[in-house]
Design an enzyme around this catalytic site. Structure first.
Site, PDB file in Angstrom:
ATOM      1  N   HIS A  36       0.806  -1.238   0.053  1.00 49.21           N
ATOM      2  CA  HIS A  36      -0.009   0.071   0.042  1.00 49.21           C
ATOM      3  C   HIS A  36       0.520   1.294   0.035  1.00 49.21           C
ATOM      4  O   HIS A  36       1.968   1.442   0.692  1.00 49.21           O
ATOM      5  CB  HIS A  36      -0.854  -0.070   1.304  1.00 49.21           C
ATOM      6  CG  HIS A  36      -1.503   1.446   1.590  1.00 49.21           C
ATOM      7  ND1 HIS A  36      -1.186   2.076   2.754  1.00 49.21           N
ATOM      8  CD2 HIS A  36      -2.632   2.026   1.043  1.00 49.21           C
ATOM      9  CE1 HIS A  36      -2.004   3.149   2.694  1.00 49.21           C
ATOM     10  NE2 HIS A  36      -2.803   3.251   1.585  1.00 49.21           N
ATOM     11  N   HIS A 113       2.018  10.988  -1.481  1.00 45.56           N
ATOM     12  CA  HIS A 113       1.162  10.587  -0.220  1.00 45.56           C
ATOM     13  C   HIS A 113       1.002  11.949   0.573  1.00 45.56           C
ATOM     14  O   HIS A 113       1.670  12.042   1.426  1.00 45.56           O
ATOM     15  CB  HIS A 113       1.609   9.402   0.301  1.00 45.56           C
ATOM     16  CG  HIS A 113       0.613   8.847   1.259  1.00 45.56           C
ATOM     17  ND1 HIS A 113       0.782   7.928   2.363  1.00 45.56           N
ATOM     18  CD2 HIS A 113      -0.948   9.022   1.361  1.00 45.56           C
ATOM     19  CE1 HIS A 113      -0.119   7.701   3.044  1.00 45.56           C
ATOM     20  NE2 HIS A 113      -1.262   8.142   2.366  1.00 45.56           N
TER      21      HIS A 113
END
Length: 322
Positions: A36, A113
């Protein structure tokens, strides 16, 4: 405190080491370890916020930069191992969130991110291609998504570069034999999922792969959500069970000494206990890709890969009735 890393050469070539009984089973019915937010190990703490962040968050970040950046960094870093280390550890699904930086005339693309990575996208893709050259029987799934700031022209240029880098390794989205045996015969090693309408114009690109994201901070919250999803039935093709935790911003503010790594350590064994009980295959309650945080850690990859042994047992695999 860091999690211990896996040093298991068997995981580096695990697909070629699977039982021959599994060579003719579609990849979407095998258990595949994934990561992830794959590239968050190299987030650039001094980079701008991504475009999608709110104006209010930008204001707070601008005023209290020295406070916000360490917090952002420790809650958005989901991996400690670089992409080659992840490949060597057995990871075969990569969650790649891609964007261009504002006010950057270079045309380079970065992973994101909340903030951007120091690693550039094309350089990382070239590293993966080189690794695949030396592991001709290993198959990877590259899930490219988000694409903040990319125009249609940027998409086409990026896709052209992906075709240049991977060449015949790219597996067409239609008419391909998606078993290990079939992919070995065709020498296809890359399934490239592309979460944008541009994918429809290129036969080498696959549509986006469903990702079951619990958006929960505890192992119980994550596994309860995944069990509910499994009760509804799995998708026919590839899908991802996200075995990763998420903390809401209120919790982050109220727990200044906590971090994603810390809560991952606290919930690690409970998540792995749930994983041990799963099985791959065509049944409605089976798993396929399992993605987690800090995946270069023992024994995540080993456990996911070992689930395939359940399929190798006599009479364990039965094709679904159409």
């Amino acid at each position: 405190m860091a999690l211990s890393t896996v040093n298991d050469q068997n995981c580096e070539d695990w697909m070629s080491r699977l039982s021959p009984k599994l060579w003719n089973i579609p990849l979407y019915n095998l258990a595949i370890p994934g990561s992830h937010d794959t590239m968050s190990y190299c987030l650039d703490i001094s980079s701008p916020l991504v475009r999608s962040e709110s104006q209010s968050f930008r204001l707070v970040d601008g005023l209290f930069y020295c406070l916000t950046r360490p917090i952002i960094y420790k809650w958005t870093t989901t991996q400690e191992s670089d992409v080659v280390e992840q490949l060597n550890a057995g990871i075969r699904y990569f969650d790649l969130r891609i964007a261009s930086k504002q006010h950057d005339s270079s045309g380079d693309l970065y992973f994101t991110h909340v903030i951007y990575t120091s690693a550039k996208v094309l350089e990382t893709m070239e590293k993966i291609a080189v690794w695949l050259d030396s592991h001709p029987k290993e198959i990877v799934i590259l899930a490219c998504s988000h694409f903040e700031g990319l125009s249609e022209k940027c998409h086409e240029r990026f896709i052209l570069n992906l075709r240049r880098i991977f060449g015949r390794k790219l597996c067409p989205s239609k008419g391909s034999d998606l078993t290990l045996g079939g992919l070995w015969r065709s020498r296809h090693q890359v399934l490239l999922s592309y979460e944008d309408e541009a994918a429809a114009r290129h036969r080498e690109l696959w549509p986006d792969i469903p990702y079951w994201w619990a958006n929960q901070r505890t192992a119980l919250g994550v596994t309860t959500y995944l069990d509910r999803q499994r009760e509804k039935g799995r998708p026919e093709d590839f899908f991802v069970c996200g075995l990763n935790l998420t903390a809401e911003r209120r919790y982050i503010v109220q727990h200044p000494c906590a971090s994603l790594l810390k809560i991952s350590l606290e919930n690690h064994e409970s998540l792995l206990d749930w994983l041990r009980q799963q099985h791959p295959g065509p049944s409605s309650d089976s798993v396929n890709i399992v993605a987690g945080d800090f995946v270069g850690t023992a024994p995540f990859c080993d456990l996911v890969i070992s689930l395939n042994e359940k399929l190798a047992r006599p009479a364990a695999y039965t094709e679904p009735v159409l």
